[in-house]
Design an enzyme around this catalytic site. Structure first.
Site, PDB file in Angstrom:
ATOM      1  N   ARG A  29      24.618  -0.157   1.677  1.00 17.51           N
ATOM      2  CA  ARG A  29      24.706   0.562   0.410  1.00 17.51           C
ATOM      3  C   ARG A  29      25.887   0.061  -0.411  1.00 17.51           C
ATOM      4  O   ARG A  29      26.732  -0.697   0.089  1.00 17.51           O
ATOM      5  CB  ARG A  29      24.912   2.052   0.684  1.00 17.51           C
ATOM      6  CG  ARG A  29      26.098   2.266   1.649  1.00 17.51           C
ATOM      7  CD  ARG A  29      26.304   3.705   1.971  1.00 17.51           C
ATOM      8  NE  ARG A  29      25.250   4.275   2.784  1.00 17.51           N
ATOM      9  CZ  ARG A  29      25.270   4.341   4.111  1.00 17.51           C
ATOM     10  NH1 ARG A  29      26.271   3.805   4.792  1.00 17.51           N
ATOM     11  NH2 ARG A  29      24.300   4.921   4.774  1.00 17.51           N
ATOM     12  N   GLU A 112      29.001   6.154  13.428  1.00 18.35           N
ATOM     13  CA  GLU A 112      28.670   5.790  12.054  1.00 18.35           C
ATOM     14  C   GLU A 112      28.030   4.398  12.054  1.00 18.35           C
ATOM     15  O   GLU A 112      28.573   3.458  12.624  1.00 18.35           O
ATOM     16  CB  GLU A 112      29.933   5.787  11.192  1.00 18.35           C
ATOM     17  CG  GLU A 112      29.793   5.170   9.815  1.00 18.35           C
ATOM     18  CD  GLU A 112      28.745   5.845   8.956  1.00 18.35           C
ATOM     19  OE1 GLU A 112      27.873   5.115   8.410  1.00 18.35           O
ATOM     20  OE2 GLU A 112      28.782   7.085   8.828  1.00 18.35           O
ATOM     21  N   ASP A 139      23.946   3.015  15.368  1.00 18.98           N
ATOM     22  CA  ASP A 139      22.941   3.967  14.924  1.00 18.98           C
ATOM     23  C   ASP A 139      23.033   5.210  15.807  1.00 18.98           C
ATOM     24  O   ASP A 139      23.124   5.105  17.034  1.00 18.98           O
ATOM     25  CB  ASP A 139      21.552   3.338  15.021  1.00 18.98           C
ATOM     26  CG  ASP A 139      20.457   4.307  14.610  1.00 18.98           C
ATOM     27  OD1 ASP A 139      20.003   5.074  15.486  1.00 18.98           O
ATOM     28  OD2 ASP A 139      20.072   4.314  13.441  1.00 18.98           O
ATOM     29  N   GLY A 140      23.012   6.394  15.184  1.00 13.77           N
ATOM     30  CA  GLY A 140      23.193   7.631  15.927  1.00 13.77           C
ATOM     31  C   GLY A 140      22.168   7.843  17.018  1.00 13.77           C
ATOM     32  O   GLY A 140      22.482   8.356  18.095  1.00 13.77           O
ATOM     33  N   ASP A 160      25.260  14.838  10.797  1.00 14.65           N
ATOM     34  CA  ASP A 160      25.694  14.791   9.395  1.00 14.65           C
ATOM     35  C   ASP A 160      25.464  13.400   8.808  1.00 14.65           C
ATOM     36  O   ASP A 160      26.261  12.912   8.012  1.00 14.65           O
ATOM     37  CB  ASP A 160      27.174  15.182   9.302  1.00 14.65           C
ATOM     38  CG  ASP A 160      27.623  15.444   7.869  1.00 14.65           C
ATOM     39  OD1 ASP A 160      26.782  15.839   7.036  1.00 14.65           O
ATOM     40  OD2 ASP A 160      28.815  15.232   7.575  1.00 14.65           O
TER      41      ASP A 160
END
Length: 295
Positions: A29, A112, A139-140, A160
């Site tokens: 991003r 994260e 990756d969670g 979250d």
């Protein structure tokens, strides 16, 4: 409509004064750090909009800015003195820092996917890392899969993670929630930051219920966020909640968290399910989260 107009009038001067002090393109991003007087904010700049992920008052870093962050601490009405905490999605590190201050002996793992977010949290938002407070680029879902294989357990799991539009689809499925449940201690609680608007609300609710059974929604009238509290075995009694509110109020006051208010906004789904019984559960094969979010 009038409330929206008043809100716009109030924030317009601050929008005009915002200054970008950091900008970078990560693997995932566009990342911005904006300064607006005393307020410092981490934002993800998507194609169509900016989404604010974390903010901090520079003159008073303890004071929490966002209502959803404050609502997350309703979890403490269900657990006592968490020893092992897992946070999926770092943002500016606000939750981690606050929990570390409240429970300095707790082990906190932050996961994260974007290394650039961790760097920004360190450089601009005073994200604290110690031997017991760690961050991992992963990756969670992969992290939780591996934690389950290693038989790791957590008292408090906070979900979250956001990609700028919504929660990543693979972190909203029945299979994922089952994996989360497998690393939760017997007396632990899962706190998930999500929303109370859009058609996705029903599917999320049905999916949490399918895996965890009855859960608690924490919703205030300040915005459209909701915190889902799941995984606990029994709803605390009114007396237990009152005792915890009394004990926690002075501890949370410096962070501008009103525990009494939160205790009054716990909506237990047992006997009060507000989604149709035939609502489709989200699975790895059916999880159009980002599409449903706009309906």
């Amino acid at each position: 409509m009038l409330r929206v107009l008043i809100w716009l009038v109030l924030i317009m001067p601050f929008i005009a004064q915002s200054k970008v002090i950091h900008k970078e393109r990560s693997l995932y991003r566009n990342i911005l750090v904006e300064k607006n007087a005393d307020l410092l904010c981490l934002k993800f700049n998507e194609k169509t909009r900016k989404s604010t992920q974390s903010c901090m008052y520079q003159s008073d870093p303890k004071k929490l800015v966002f209502n959803y962050t404050k609502m997350t601490f309703a979890s403490l009405l269900f657990i006592d003195n968490p020893k092992n905490v897992l946070i999926i999605g770092l943002g500016g590190g606000t939750l981690s820092n606050t929990i570390h201050e409240l429970y300095p002996n707790a082990h906190i793992e932050n996961v994260e996917i974007d290394p650039a977010v961790i760097k920004v949290a360190r450089d601009y938002f005073d994200f604290v890392e110690t031997d017991s407070v760690t961050s991992k680029v992963q990756d969670g879902r992969i992290f939780i899969k591996r934690a389950a294989l290693k038989k790791q357990k957590y008292d408090w799991i906070i979900l979250d993670a956001f990609n700028g539009d919504y929660i990543p689809e693979h972190l909203l499925t029945k299979e994922f929630f089952a994996e989360v449940k497998s690393v939760l201690t017997n007396n632990g609680v899962v706190a998930a930051n999500t929303f109370s608007s859009s058609k996705l609300y029903q599917h999320e609710s049905a999916t949490y219920f399918d895996v965890f059974g009855d859960f608690v929604n924490v919703v205030t009238d300040k915005d459209s966020n909701r915190i889902i509290l799941a995984g606990f075995h029994a709803m605390p009694t009114e007396q237990q909640i009152a005792e915890r509110v009394k004990r926690l109020t002075p501890k949370l006051a410096p962070y501008d968290v009103d525990m009494q208010l939160l205790s009054e906004h716990l909506f237990y789904t047992k006997g009060n399910q507000d989604w149709p019984k035939d609502t489709k559960v989200l699975t790895d094969q059916y999880s159009p989260a980002n599409l449903l979010n706009y309906q």
